[in-house]
Motif scaffolding. Structure first.
Motif, PDB file in Angstrom:
ATOM      1  N   LYS A   1      -0.859  -2.361   9.519  1.00  0.00           N
ATOM      2  CA  LYS A   1      -0.732  -3.148   8.704  1.00  0.00           C
ATOM      3  C   LYS A   1      -1.407  -3.248   7.592  1.00  0.00           C
ATOM      4  N   PRO A   2      -1.531  -2.096   6.975  1.00  0.00           N
ATOM      5  CA  PRO A   2      -2.848  -1.608   5.831  1.00  0.00           C
ATOM      6  C   PRO A   2      -2.245  -2.622   4.304  1.00  0.00           C
TER       7      PRO A   2
ATOM      8  N   VAL B   1      -1.268  -6.651   1.296  1.00  0.00           N
ATOM      9  CA  VAL B   1      -0.017  -5.787   2.220  1.00  0.00           C
ATOM     10  C   VAL B   1      -0.098  -4.698   1.069  1.00  0.00           C
ATOM     11  N   ALA B   2      -0.522  -3.301   1.659  1.00  0.00           N
ATOM     12  CA  ALA B   2       0.616  -2.326   1.151  1.00  0.00           C
ATOM     13  C   ALA B   2       1.638  -1.936   1.649  1.00  0.00           C
ATOM     14  N   THR B   3       2.799  -1.598   0.443  1.00  0.00           N
ATOM     15  CA  THR B   3       3.430  -0.475   0.871  1.00  0.00           C
ATOM     16  C   THR B   3       3.278   0.177   1.855  1.00  0.00           C
ATOM     17  N   PHE B   4       4.852   1.236   2.213  1.00  0.00           N
ATOM     18  CA  PHE B   4       4.676   2.448   2.639  1.00  0.00           C
ATOM     19  C   PHE B   4       4.054   3.322   1.745  1.00  0.00           C
ATOM     20  N   GLU B   5       4.675   3.572   0.445  1.00  0.00           N
ATOM     21  CA  GLU B   5       4.189   4.099  -0.368  1.00  0.00           C
ATOM     22  C   GLU B   5       2.778   4.484  -0.078  1.00  0.00           C
ATOM     23  N   GLU B   6       1.930   3.291  -0.994  1.00  0.00           N
ATOM     24  CA  GLU B   6       0.996   3.126  -0.870  1.00  0.00           C
ATOM     25  C   GLU B   6      -0.035   3.485  -0.358  1.00  0.00           C
ATOM     26  N   SER B   7       0.204   3.831   0.931  1.00  0.00           N
ATOM     27  CA  SER B   7      -1.058   3.492   2.080  1.00  0.00           C
ATOM     28  C   SER B   7      -0.699   5.295   2.845  1.00  0.00           C
ATOM     29  N   LYS B   8       0.683   5.851   2.477  1.00  0.00           N
ATOM     30  CA  LYS B   8       0.867   6.891   3.130  1.00  0.00           C
ATOM     31  C   LYS B   8      -0.084   7.901   2.986  1.00  0.00           C
TER      32      LYS B   8
END
Length: 242
Positions: free
Chosen positions: A107-108, A214-221
């Motif tokens: 949950k980044p 909460v970061a999106t998947f792309e932001e935290s990839k």
């Protein structure tokens, strides 16, 4: 028979040269972070001579004064593990499924960011006087314009002065701890004061504040890829250590 022996010697010599060339390339990358193949002939020759000297000296030391030295054995072990670990991390490619599972698990969140304008003065009393005058201005744009005028006229921070005191957008965890603490709970357009030892007093205008979220998947990839690589390395170490 003689022809076969000559051919074997040529093959072994060529094989040895290739291994030695690979060693020089590795030496260049490890010591100078430089690509050996991209160097000009003179530099390649210099690197070859330098590595040859190091290689011969190391072999001589290992066979004589450093023979059976415990530090040599420990250094070898550490180097082997370190080099292998780096190569493993570079080569490991996590799957999309692996990254998605990590995203759900971790949950980044994005880190809060600030864009600030800065006035640096030598004396705290001067800072207090400037802040008092700025806070008397109720119009937000006028306050900002006045802040910029003070930047140009009194700030000792030459670097930010050239950009009207504006600094680049920065993660809050990269800020000076005193500055980070002073900015807590403050909003865009507010002014804070921070006295830094041996530097002076900073007056900070909060130009922009992007709160943590909460970061999106792309932001935290990118972070997820690095985390997946580290977890894979730990699994491999556990497996090889059994």
């Amino acid at each position: 028979m003689i022809v076969k022996k000559i051919s074997l010697y040529i093959f072994l010599a060529f094989f040895s040269i290739n291994i030695y060339a690979n060693e020089i390339a590795s030496y260049s990358a490890i010591k100078y972070h430089a690509d050996y193949e991209k160097q000009n002939p003179k530099m390649k020759e210099s690197l070859a001579k330098e590595y040859s000297k190091v290689r011969n000296l190391a072999k001589t030391l290992e066979a004589t004064v450093m023979k059976n030295d415990v530090d040599v054995e420990v250094a070898k072990n550490l180097a082997i593990v370190d080099i292998w670990s780096n190569k493993f991390i570079q080569s490991y490619k996590p799957t999309q499924k692996e990254l998605e599972q990590l995203y759900k698990l971790e949950k980044p969140r994005t880190v809060a960011k600030y864009e600030l304008r800065n006035i640096l003065v030598s004396y705290e009393k001067n800072a207090d006087r400037i802040i008092e005058m700025l806070n008397e201005i109720k119009n937000k744009q006028e306050k900002k314009d006045s802040f910029i005028k003070y930047v140009r006229s009194v700030s000792n921070d030459v670097a930010s002065k050239q950009n009207n005191g504006l600094t680049a957008l920065v993660d809050e965890n990269k800020l000076n701890p005193q500055i980070k603490e002073s900015l807590k709970g403050k909003k865009e357009g507010e002014i804070v004061k921070v006295t830094l030892k041996d530097l002076g007093t900073q007056i900070l205008y909060i130009e922009k504040f992007i709160p943590e979220k909460v970061a999106t998947f792309e932001e935290s990839k990118d972070a997820l890829i690095n985390l997946a690589k580290k977890k894979a390395l730990l699994r491999e170490i556990e497996l090889l250590s059994k």
